[in-house]
Design a protein around this motif. Structure first.
Motif, mmCIF file in Angstrom:
data_model
loop_
_atom_site.group_PDB
_atom_site.id
_atom_site.type_symbol
_atom_site.label_atom_id
_atom_site.label_comp_id
_atom_site.label_asym_id
_atom_site.label_seq_id
_atom_site.Cartn_x
_atom_site.Cartn_y
_atom_site.Cartn_z
ATOM 1 N N GLY A 11 -2.916 -10.969 -14.292
ATOM 2 C CA GLY A 11 -2.280 -9.960 -15.126
ATOM 3 C C GLY A 11 -1.460 -10.539 -16.258
ATOM 4 N N THR A 12 -1.523 -11.846 -16.434
ATOM 5 C CA THR A 12 -0.815 -12.464 -17.548
ATOM 6 C C THR A 12 -1.426 -11.977 -18.860
ATOM 7 O OG1 THR A 12 0.022 -14.545 -18.412
ATOM 8 C CG2 THR A 12 -2.255 -14.551 -17.706
ATOM 9 N N ASN A 13 -0.715 -12.168 -19.956
ATOM 10 C CA ASN A 13 -1.276 -11.781 -21.251
ATOM 11 C C ASN A 13 -1.670 -13.028 -22.041
ATOM 12 O OD1 ASN A 13 0.974 -12.729 -22.812
ATOM 13 N ND2 ASN A 13 2.081 -10.902 -22.248
ATOM 14 N N ASP A 45 -6.204 -2.935 -19.875
ATOM 15 C CA ASP A 45 -5.091 -2.369 -20.636
ATOM 16 C C ASP A 45 -3.766 -2.675 -19.954
ATOM 17 O OD1 ASP A 45 -6.819 -1.221 -22.465
ATOM 18 O OD2 ASP A 45 -6.900 0.683 -21.389
ATOM 19 N N ASP A 46 -2.748 -2.917 -20.759
ATOM 20 C CA ASP A 46 -1.386 -3.074 -20.266
ATOM 21 C C ASP A 46 -0.748 -1.690 -20.284
ATOM 22 O OD1 ASP A 46 1.370 -3.454 -19.971
ATOM 23 O OD2 ASP A 46 1.319 -5.368 -21.031
ATOM 24 N N ALA A 48 2.202 -0.764 -20.031
ATOM 25 C CA ALA A 48 3.502 -0.717 -20.701
ATOM 26 C C ALA A 48 3.405 -0.950 -22.209
ATOM 27 C CB ALA A 48 4.440 -1.753 -20.083
ATOM 28 N N ASP A 49 2.270 -1.485 -22.683
ATOM 29 C CA ASP A 49 2.147 -1.829 -24.097
ATOM 30 C C ASP A 49 0.682 -1.702 -24.519
ATOM 31 O OD1 ASP A 49 2.118 -2.929 -26.650
ATOM 32 O OD2 ASP A 49 3.394 -4.627 -26.110
ATOM 33 N N ARG A 50 0.365 -0.696 -25.293
ATOM 34 C CA ARG A 50 -1.018 -0.454 -25.688
ATOM 35 C C ARG A 50 -1.600 -1.562 -26.562
ATOM 36 N NH1 ARG A 50 -1.228 5.174 -28.433
ATOM 37 N NH2 ARG A 50 0.386 4.111 -29.621
ATOM 38 N N ARG A 51 -0.754 -2.404 -27.133
ATOM 39 C CA ARG A 51 -1.240 -3.483 -27.998
ATOM 40 C C ARG A 51 -1.680 -4.703 -27.210
ATOM 41 N NH1 ARG A 51 4.076 -4.386 -31.029
ATOM 42 N NH2 ARG A 51 4.705 -3.981 -28.896
ATOM 43 N N CYS A 52 -1.335 -4.773 -25.936
ATOM 44 C CA CYS A 52 -1.585 -5.972 -25.124
ATOM 45 C C CYS A 52 -2.696 -5.745 -24.109
ATOM 46 C CB CYS A 52 -0.324 -6.364 -24.357
ATOM 47 S SG CYS A 52 1.002 -6.952 -25.398
#
Length: 78
Positions: A11-13, A45-46, A48-52
């Motif tokens: 789950g890291t980015n 998809d993250d 908490a953050d749609r960009r990540c």
């Protein structure tokens, strides 16, 4: 190293992964692109953050890493 890093922290980015591997984020992104095409890694998809994106090993990636780890240990011992 990338597969092992994702296994260690599912789950890291891509940004964190780039930091661990000491490469630019765009380089890490290209590496992930190749691993994803080989069905070794998947982006999710993250929430908490749609960009990540969050990175996870696929079953194929986990299997490959599990088969490679003993070979790596053996090479280090030699």
């Amino acid at each position: 190293r990338m597969l092992a890093a994702i296994k260690r922290d599912p789950g890291t980015n891509q940004g964190a992964l780039a930091g661990w591997l000491e490469v630019e984020p765009i380089t890490a992104g290209r590496m992930v692109d190749r691993l994803e095409k080989m069905d070794l890694v998947e982006r999710r998809d993250d929430p908490a953050d749609r960009r990540c994106w969050r990175l996870y090993l696929t079953d194929k990636g986990t299997d490959l890493l599990n088969r490679m780890e003993p070979l790596g240990r053996e090479a280090i011992e030699d």
